[in-house]
Design an enzyme around this catalytic site. Structure first.
Site, PDB file in Angstrom:
ATOM      1  N   HIS A  96       0.808  -1.286  -0.069  1.00  0.00           N
ATOM      2  CA  HIS A  96      -0.028   0.061   0.033  1.00  0.00           C
ATOM      3  C   HIS A  96       0.880   1.277   0.020  1.00  0.00           C
ATOM      4  O   HIS A  96       2.041   1.114   0.563  1.00  0.00           O
ATOM      5  CB  HIS A  96      -0.849   0.142   1.236  1.00  0.00           C
ATOM      6  CG  HIS A  96      -2.105  -0.791   1.332  1.00  0.00           C
ATOM      7  ND1 HIS A  96      -2.637  -1.716   2.293  1.00  0.00           N
ATOM      8  CD2 HIS A  96      -2.893  -1.242   0.281  1.00  0.00           C
ATOM      9  CE1 HIS A  96      -3.628  -2.213   1.933  1.00  0.00           C
ATOM     10  NE2 HIS A  96      -3.731  -1.752   0.980  1.00  0.00           N
ATOM     11  N   CYS A 151      -3.495   1.399   9.379  1.00  0.00           N
ATOM     12  CA  CYS A 151      -4.532   0.549   8.935  1.00  0.00           C
ATOM     13  C   CYS A 151      -5.395   0.126  10.075  1.00  0.00           C
ATOM     14  O   CYS A 151      -6.795  -0.153   9.631  1.00  0.00           O
ATOM     15  CB  CYS A 151      -3.706  -0.924   8.863  1.00  0.00           C
ATOM     16  SG  CYS A 151      -2.114  -0.876   7.894  1.00  0.00           S
TER      17      CYS A 151
END
Length: 264
Positions: free
Chosen positions: A166, A253
């Site tokens: 990511h 996250c």
């Protein structure tokens, strides 16, 4: 400068040990230890004066504690994602009723198939949102995302990713024009105008810090990054996220950080 008032987190489920991982050599998470670390994470957020909405575990979704991937929450709208990892598709739909507590229906948008987008690929810098083109976020997802942002006077900038899972695996914005960068992000032209805190390769995991209202939360066990952040003048807190690292997760996250839209 941006500030946050609200945080959404979701408790890890017992199947967290079966979460998606690109680093099986780290072993599987220990559920009880993951719960303890998650509790410490929540307490750190509360200590910063934030309202934390703690959602119950979802046993059918091993990765569901990583709520950041389900939606992107901006000062103008909420964008419900369409995660690129097939096993996570249902998580975003289950998050939408929660988001309706904080955003009116006419300010909730959606990324739809064939577009995919995960919030871990989105980094907010003021009214600009950098979005990584990755294995989880595709060209059509980015096109939809940028079109939604433009509708609300915001801007999206695509950043091609080469190595990391990511975008925020390797770069995170700390406000005040400062960025933590590692690996491929050190020389990305999209970030040339920012002051960079370059992270040594052996502490690359700690590129994933989170800025909250002047304090930077740093993962525990990365002394060079912690000192570098302090040297830039930030207050710091450390939280151990070693169990979540085993399933490709970090500090950002584990939460959605935003300020709810009022008067609806």
């Amino acid at each position: 400068m941006m500030s946050f008032k609200n945080i959404i987190v979701r408790r890890p489920c017992e199947k967290v040990c079966d979460g998606i991982t690109s680093a099986p050599e780290l072993g599987k998470p220990d559920y009880q230890h993951a719960l303890e670390q998650h509790t410490d994470y929540i307490n750190a957020l509360i200590s910063l004066g934030l309202e934390v909405d703690v959602l119950p575990a979802l046993d059918e979704y091993p990765d569901s504690c990583f709520v950041e991937d389900t939606c992107v929450l901006t000062r103008e709208c909420a964008i419900i994602d369409n995660p690129g990892a097939g096993t996570r598709n249902g998580e975003a739909a289950l998050m939408e009723p929660i988001i309706r507590r904080y955003y009116p229906e006419d300010r909730i948008e959606h990324i739809t198939a064939p577009g995919t987008l995960e919030g871990g690929d989105v980094m907010m810098v003021g009214d600009t949102f950098y979005v990584g083109r990755s294995a989880r976020t595709n060209e059509e997802g980015i096109r939809q995302f940028c079109a939604i942002l433009e509708k609300y006077g915001l801007k999206g900038v695509e950043v091609p990713l080469e190595k990391v899972l990511h975008l925020k695996t390797g770069v995170n914005y700390l406000e005040d024009n400062n960025m933590l960068v590692s690996g491929e992000f050190v020389d990305k032209p999209e970030f040339a105008k920012y002051n960079k805190i370059v992270i040594p390769e052996d502490e690359a995991y700690a590129a994933n810090c989170i800025w909250i209202n002047g304090t930077v939360i740093v993962p525990e066990g990365y002394p060079h990054v912690l000192q570098a952040v302090k040297d830039f003048g930030y207050k710091t807190l450390t939280v151990d996220t070693s169990e979540f690292r085993k399933i490709d997760g970090g500090l950002s996250c584990l939460s959605l950080r935003f300020t709810a839209l009022q008067n609806f």
